[in-house]
Design an enzyme around this catalytic site. Sequence first.
Site, PDB file in Angstrom:
ATOM      1  N   ARG A  30      -4.595  80.593 -31.931  1.00 36.89           N
ATOM      2  CA  ARG A  30      -3.837  81.845 -31.953  1.00 36.89           C
ATOM      3  C   ARG A  30      -4.740  83.067 -31.834  1.00 36.89           C
ATOM      4  O   ARG A  30      -4.419  84.019 -31.129  1.00 36.89           O
ATOM      5  CB  ARG A  30      -3.064  81.902 -33.279  1.00 36.89           C
ATOM      6  CG  ARG A  30      -2.057  83.018 -33.362  1.00 36.89           C
ATOM      7  CD  ARG A  30      -1.514  83.153 -34.782  1.00 36.89           C
ATOM      8  NE  ARG A  30      -1.157  81.902 -35.389  1.00 36.89           N
ATOM      9  CZ  ARG A  30       0.079  81.408 -35.456  1.00 36.89           C
ATOM     10  NH1 ARG A  30       1.085  82.076 -34.946  1.00 36.89           N
ATOM     11  NH2 ARG A  30       0.296  80.247 -36.050  1.00 36.89           N
ATOM     12  N   TYR A  58       1.664  80.020 -28.865  1.00 39.30           N
ATOM     13  CA  TYR A  58       2.828  79.238 -29.293  1.00 39.30           C
ATOM     14  C   TYR A  58       4.139  79.828 -28.775  1.00 39.30           C
ATOM     15  O   TYR A  58       5.151  79.799 -29.464  1.00 39.30           O
ATOM     16  CB  TYR A  58       2.886  79.146 -30.836  1.00 39.30           C
ATOM     17  CG  TYR A  58       1.659  78.544 -31.458  1.00 39.30           C
ATOM     18  CD1 TYR A  58       1.403  77.183 -31.347  1.00 39.30           C
ATOM     19  CD2 TYR A  58       0.740  79.326 -32.162  1.00 39.30           C
ATOM     20  CE1 TYR A  58       0.267  76.620 -31.922  1.00 39.30           C
ATOM     21  CE2 TYR A  58      -0.401  78.772 -32.733  1.00 39.30           C
ATOM     22  CZ  TYR A  58      -0.628  77.415 -32.604  1.00 39.30           C
ATOM     23  OH  TYR A  58      -1.748  76.870 -33.174  1.00 39.30           O
ATOM     24  N   CYS A  76      23.767  80.374 -26.585  1.00 38.98           N
ATOM     25  CA  CYS A  76      24.956  80.256 -27.434  1.00 38.98           C
ATOM     26  C   CYS A  76      24.611  79.774 -28.838  1.00 38.98           C
ATOM     27  O   CYS A  76      25.007  78.680 -29.254  1.00 38.98           O
ATOM     28  CB  CYS A  76      25.950  79.317 -26.774  1.00 38.98           C
ATOM     29  SG  CYS A  76      26.315  79.876 -25.122  1.00 38.98           S
ATOM     30  N   ARG A 119       9.778  81.359 -31.874  1.00 39.26           N
ATOM     31  CA  ARG A 119       9.185  81.616 -33.190  1.00 39.26           C
ATOM     32  C   ARG A 119      10.111  82.398 -34.145  1.00 39.26           C
ATOM     33  O   ARG A 119      10.190  82.041 -35.316  1.00 39.26           O
ATOM     34  CB  ARG A 119       7.834  82.333 -33.052  1.00 39.26           C
ATOM     35  CG  ARG A 119       6.817  81.548 -32.200  1.00 39.26           C
ATOM     36  CD  ARG A 119       5.412  82.127 -32.239  1.00 39.26           C
ATOM     37  NE  ARG A 119       4.793  81.917 -33.517  1.00 39.26           N
ATOM     38  CZ  ARG A 119       4.657  82.826 -34.437  1.00 39.26           C
ATOM     39  NH1 ARG A 119       5.071  84.062 -34.212  1.00 39.26           N
ATOM     40  NH2 ARG A 119       4.113  82.526 -35.594  1.00 39.26           N
ATOM     41  N   GLY A 149      -6.860  78.156 -37.326  1.00 40.55           N
ATOM     42  CA  GLY A 149      -5.946  78.732 -38.307  1.00 40.55           C
ATOM     43  C   GLY A 149      -6.071  80.208 -38.574  1.00 40.55           C
ATOM     44  O   GLY A 149      -5.194  80.784 -39.226  1.00 40.55           O
ATOM     45  N   GLU A 208     -11.833  75.175 -34.276  1.00 48.27           N
ATOM     46  CA  GLU A 208     -10.727  74.920 -33.337  1.00 48.27           C
ATOM     47  C   GLU A 208      -9.740  76.087 -33.320  1.00 48.27           C
ATOM     48  O   GLU A 208      -8.553  75.917 -33.595  1.00 48.27           O
ATOM     49  CB  GLU A 208      -9.975  73.648 -33.764  1.00 48.27           C
ATOM     50  CG  GLU A 208     -10.817  72.406 -33.861  1.00 48.27           C
ATOM     51  CD  GLU A 208     -10.087  71.246 -34.554  1.00 48.27           C
ATOM     52  OE1 GLU A 208      -8.914  71.414 -34.964  1.00 48.27           O
ATOM     53  OE2 GLU A 208     -10.696  70.178 -34.681  1.00 48.27           O
ATOM     54  N   PRO A 209     -10.202  77.310 -33.029  1.00 51.27           N
ATOM     55  CA  PRO A 209      -9.254  78.423 -33.042  1.00 51.27           C
ATOM     56  C   PRO A 209      -8.274  78.340 -31.877  1.00 51.27           C
ATOM     57  O   PRO A 209      -8.579  77.756 -30.841  1.00 51.27           O
ATOM     58  CB  PRO A 209     -10.162  79.647 -32.887  1.00 51.27           C
ATOM     59  CG  PRO A 209     -11.346  79.150 -32.132  1.00 51.27           C
ATOM     60  CD  PRO A 209     -11.543  77.720 -32.562  1.00 51.27           C
TER      61      PRO A 209
HETATM   62  N1  LLP Z   1      -6.508  72.468 -34.912  1.00 55.23           N
HETATM   63  C1  LLP Z   1      -5.470  71.695 -35.280  1.00 55.23           C
HETATM   64  C2  LLP Z   1      -5.711  70.305 -35.665  1.00 55.23           C
HETATM   65  C3  LLP Z   1      -4.175  72.227 -35.285  1.00 55.23           C
HETATM   66  O1  LLP Z   1      -3.157  71.457 -35.638  1.00 55.23           O
HETATM   67  C4  LLP Z   1      -3.970  73.575 -34.903  1.00 55.23           C
HETATM   68  C5  LLP Z   1      -2.630  74.151 -34.898  1.00 55.23           C
HETATM   69  C6  LLP Z   1      -5.085  74.333 -34.520  1.00 55.23           C
HETATM   70  C7  LLP Z   1      -6.356  73.743 -34.550  1.00 55.23           C
HETATM   71  C8  LLP Z   1      -4.984  75.757 -34.074  1.00 55.23           C
HETATM   72  O2  LLP Z   1      -4.547  76.599 -35.087  1.00 55.23           O
HETATM   73  P1  LLP Z   1      -4.539  78.202 -34.868  1.00 55.23           P
HETATM   74  O3  LLP Z   1      -5.972  78.678 -34.782  1.00 55.23           O
HETATM   75  O4  LLP Z   1      -3.803  78.486 -33.608  1.00 55.23           O
HETATM   76  O5  LLP Z   1      -3.806  78.700 -36.058  1.00 55.23           O
HETATM   77  N2  LLP Z   1       3.779  76.790 -33.799  1.00 55.23           N
HETATM   78  C9  LLP Z   1       3.249  77.489 -34.957  1.00 55.23           C
HETATM   79  C10 LLP Z   1       1.804  77.114 -35.249  1.00 55.23           C
HETATM   80  C11 LLP Z   1       1.542  75.623 -35.324  1.00 55.23           C
HETATM   81  C12 LLP Z   1       0.098  75.276 -35.599  1.00 55.23           C
HETATM   82  C13 LLP Z   1      -0.197  73.890 -35.171  1.00 55.23           C
HETATM   83  N3  LLP Z   1      -1.576  73.507 -35.287  1.00 55.23           N
HETATM   84  C14 LLP Z   1       3.453  78.987 -34.756  1.00 55.23           C
HETATM   85  O6  LLP Z   1       4.069  79.391 -33.762  1.00 55.23           O
HETATM   86  O7  LLP Z   1       3.064  79.783 -35.600  1.00 55.23           O
END
Ligand code: LLP
Length: 455
Positions: free
Chosen positions: A286, A381, A353, A322, A248, A283-284
Amino acid sequence: MMPLDTSFLARRQGILHVEDLALPELALMFGTPCHIYSHAALCANLRAFQAALAAHPAGARGLICYAVKVNSNLAILNLFARMGTGFDIVSGGELERVLAAGGDADKVVFSGVGKSHAEIHAALMADILCFNVESAAELERINEIAGTLGKRAPISLRVNPDVDPQTHPYIATGLKIAKFGIPIDAALALYERAARLPHLHVRGVDCHIGSQILNPAPYMEALERLLVLLDALEKRGICVEHLDLGGGLGIAYRQDETAPEISAYLAPLLDRLQGRNLKLILEPGRRLVGQAGLLLARVEYLKPGKARNFAVVDAAMNDLLRPALYGAWHEIVAVEQKTGIPAAIYDVVGPICESGDFLGKERELAIASGDLLAILSTGAYVMAMSSNYNTRPRAMEIMVQGGEAHMIRQREKTADLYALECLPPMRATPAPPAEPTAEMANETDKGIASRKQMC
Ligand code: LLP
């Protein structure tokens, strides 16, 4: 604070380069649109995360499980696996990808609210590290399948701590109105149930509160709630080995935005965990790949207007969803700085379109038709959420390493897009509204026959 990181991008004689390669050369070599990733940026981002974890005594045994959904290209998974990460998966498909990329199953955690029978079976057969269980019904299902296989399934409960991650509502997951996880006040009872089930091995506690989080305070709030649960578990003799705090951590998408340093997010969490015998899993996603990628597109047409000027480019919402889905902002820059072209304010749009097909609105650009644009921070993403809407083949993916460019996914061909489609039997064809001429009917039959042979 981390600004938008463009350290792998450099302008030399006015021309944008990724590492040592000029983007116009990459466009000539591979065509547009294409996704370009910097190998150096991917490595640097992961190393920074690993170093922040390893620097703290409470993080030394920690494990990074890269969230595969964010960018699941095999080359990226393979790079991260070689650098020692595990993986957070949310489907049987992602498990197959991780294994195909050389990842270790015993470093895989499996999240997601809808794990199917087949997916649980496959993960048990692969001997993954842990299931992050999201409901009581899933817990029973995992126990039952593990029983039929003569195994004990390693589990954590994904606890929903009911904290507000202060992000876009579509990607906030740790509030009680979200479909994710087990409400924190129901977790203790479910852990007691899990501990009694014969084919489960309770290994951890898990939580993921949301994505693109720019204020780390909610992580601490979540951790405090989890620690109360951990203490209650211990009192009941349920001792877990690991704590998974999910992913996150956000990135800066705008030039004027900043995101927290990794250490500013991690250090307070690790300080609070000091002295507890817990292995920390993160669990990084992004943060590891987002700013390591850009989308290269070419301007097809400039379409000046009274209300708006449009720059119509060859990438679209099927390549980068996005902005349409979340109103997200990605910086857009001209690849070549040209003199003599007046700057104007453009909406940068694709050929699809829909009025929602925009990559950026009201951007000041000095461009002409045929120019290249770089849409920044598209490593996360973007390709993973792309589609074939409007029968548009998905773009190519390229990894740049120093002065070398490696194609890591071919551009799709139009024929690939309908290769799995079949025509139903002829008798299902409705009668044409008017009598066709003999010549027309003959042509239609020939077309259908050749299509049926292909299926
Ligand atoms: N762990 C779990 C259980 C998750 O559901 C996610 C993301 C992550 C880790 C990784 O999160 P991050 O570190 O990448 O923030 N499509 C959206 C984001 C959806 C997030 C889904 N879960 C976007 O484009 O912003």
